[in-house]
Write an enzyme that holds these catalytic residues in place. Structure first.
Site, PDB file in Angstrom:
ATOM      1  N   HIS A 268     -31.980 -24.385   2.487  1.00 20.12           N
ATOM      2  CA  HIS A 268     -33.020 -25.398   2.730  1.00 20.12           C
ATOM      3  C   HIS A 268     -34.297 -24.682   3.174  1.00 20.12           C
ATOM      4  CE1 HIS A 268     -34.780 -29.209   3.567  1.00 20.12           C
ATOM      5  NE2 HIS A 268     -34.084 -29.614   4.599  1.00 20.12           N
ATOM      6  N   HIS A 309     -33.344 -26.834  -7.367  1.00 25.96           N
ATOM      7  CA  HIS A 309     -33.603 -27.966  -6.470  1.00 25.96           C
ATOM      8  C   HIS A 309     -32.666 -29.107  -6.843  1.00 25.96           C
ATOM      9  CE1 HIS A 309     -35.791 -30.999  -4.172  1.00 25.96           C
ATOM     10  NE2 HIS A 309     -36.361 -29.997  -3.545  1.00 25.96           N
ATOM     11  N   ASP A 365     -40.282 -22.966  -1.834  1.00 26.82           N
ATOM     12  CA  ASP A 365     -40.059 -21.773  -1.008  1.00 26.82           C
ATOM     13  C   ASP A 365     -40.282 -20.457  -1.733  1.00 26.82           C
ATOM     14  OD1 ASP A 365     -37.556 -23.751   0.394  1.00 26.82           O
ATOM     15  OD2 ASP A 365     -39.270 -22.963   1.503  1.00 26.82           O
TER      16      ASP A 365
END
Ligand code: SDX
Length: 433
Positions: A268, A309, A365
């Site tokens: 995450h 994702h 990210d």
């Protein structure tokens, strides 16, 4: 005229049932009527990790994973990143509408004047090891805030809810900066009310040996945009944790602590730190093909961190904006040498069937850590830089849950796979295993 219902035939009994379809869903509880005998519990839905389960109705953030769409209260993330500020977006997420100039001024003033933490927080933080990871310091300290504001447990009281939310938004940068200073062995720098939300955070992190700290406007704006991009993302793992813990009617500090814990995970919000470590491990552009091969072979369950994702099966719209922000930051800081490696990794992955077939694209990210590193942050701080802006998303979602009359304490069912009932065995009767 087609009816908005599902007709279910239970082939075990030959009975049929009609279940309403609302908002593209069926209420799983409607399956309980499907039984094979009167004393049967009835059917449940089974959905580990909630791959296909809506746990709430929400009006805050909309994502279309196939089209790569992200909207906060209906406003496209690209427009907010270009035209708005983090605190304006925070107001939008909390209140549902963009603020008037006066509303924004009042909100900024309120946040600015709640940035201090009780002096006891410093001695609490000093108890951590010298090298404590700032995410664990952040989570523990936010949890401790519930002991400073006992009235926060009155979650049905709007005034109490809103002051706690303001405190969380305002104090998160201060606690984050303190956790960084603790890691670096530097004295804490107090908030400066003359600075913007982002400039104040950067000054509390970076100021050494001077009375003031001049924040470069390009870096200040870049971090403001990154904060906007990270502010909310509907029912991700950490937000679901906040909603779940908050459903017990605990105070928002304890609920947000659960979100910080979930975000810390490398799958995450901890992924931005993991991306940088992955790029450092690869080391050189010539090593990229071998690394991709090791990911595809499943060697050591290695993943291409910053890729993939649960919802986006196309490019994460935030990653596109971050790539533009990266160029602006590197014009000031100098290019991060790992950028070339990241771009090559992306280029190869996006043309490799393993990733294309699984619809694995760069997510929020993948590039963010390169910017944070160029700004001088240690990798340990990257998930903290995710937690700061996500605080308003957690708070907005928490309050929506509190006010949702359909919500109650979260308490899922299970499929029991353990031992059948059996009697206690006296010690002298137990066979060695
Ligand atoms: C965030 O949910 C949110 O909204 C989160 C977030 C937010 O703003 O709150 O967007 C922020 O957390 C972004 C994600 C950051 N995490 C990472 O970058 C870690 C690397 N990514 C993976 O761990 C993964 O893609 C997840 C966790 C993000 C999503 O996992 P899923 O949806 O459970 O997908 P999966 O693990 O079932 O993968 C499907 C397939 C598998 O292969 P097969 O079993 O079909 O052979 O794709 C493979 C996986 O092995 N796969 C990857 C991969 N991600 C998935 N293979 C290599 N590298 C990867 N990164």
């Amino acid at each position: 005229m087609p009816k908005d219902t599902l007709t279910i035939t239970d082939n075990r009994t030959g009975k049929t049932y009609e279940v309403p379809v609302e908002n593209g869903c069926i209420r799983t509880n409607a399956l309980r009527q499907i039984k094979v005998a009167d004393d049967d519990f009835g059917l449940m839905g089974y959905d580990p990790a909630f791959l296909n389960t809506a746990n709430c109705k929400s009006a805050i953030t909309f994502i279309d994973g196939d089209k790569g769409i992200l909207e906060y209260r209906g406003y496209p993330i690209e427009q907010l990143a270009e035209k708005s500020s983090y605190l304006e977006v925070a107001y939008l997420l909390l209140n549902g509408e963009l603020p008037t100039p006066k509303e924004l001024d009042n909100f900024v003033h309120l946040v600015t004047h709640h940035t201090y933490v009780h002096e006891n927080v410093k001695s609490f933080m000093d108890g951590f090891r010298y090298d404590a990871h700032p995410m664990s310091v952040l989570g523990s300290t936010v949890a401790a805030l519930s002991s400073f504001y006992p009235e926060a447990k009155y979650t049905k009281d709007e005034q109490s809810r809103r002051i706690q939310i303001t405190r969380l938004i305002a104090k998160m940068p201060t606690i984050a900066a303190f956790s960084y200073r603790h890691l670096m062995g530097l004295p804490y720098i107090y908030p400066d009310n003359d600075l913007s939300y982002v400039a104040n955070f950067l000054a509390m992190v970076k100021r050494v040996g001077t009375a003031t700290y001049k924040v470069h406007p390009v870096l200040e704006r870049a971090l403001d945009v990154l904060f906007i991009l990270h502010a909310d993302h509907e029912q991700n793992c950490s937000t679901t944790s906040v909603r779940t813990v908050g459903s017990s009617e605990v105070d928002p500090y304890s609920a947000v602590t659960a979100g910080i814990g979930a975000l810390y995970g490398p799958l995450h919000g901890g992924a931005n730190e993991a991306v940088l470590r992955m790029l450092r491990e690869i080391g050189h552009i010539s090593k990229v093909p071998d690394f991709i091969k090791s990911v595809k072979s499943g060697e050591g369950e290695k993943k291409l961190m910053g890729f993939g994702h649960r919802v986006y099966k196309s490019y994460d719209p935030r990653a596109k904006v971050i790539k533009r922000v990266a160029d602006e930051v590197f014009d000031v800081t100098g290019k991060n040498p790992l950028l070339e490696l990241a771009v090559e990794l992306e280029r190869i992955a996006l043309q490799d069937d393993y990733f294309v077939k699984r619809k694995l694209y760069p997510n929020v990210d993948f590039y963010s850590g390169l910017i944070y590193e160029a700004m001088g942050f240690q990798a340990e701080m990257f998930p903290v830089l995710f937690a700061i802006p996500r605080t308003v998303g957690w708070c907005a979602q928490w309050e929506e849950m509190v006010l949702d009359s359909e919500q109650k304490i979260a308490r899922p069912r299970q499929i029991y796979t353990g031992q059948k009932r059996r009697d206690y065995v006296a010690m002298d009767k137990r066979a060695a295993k």
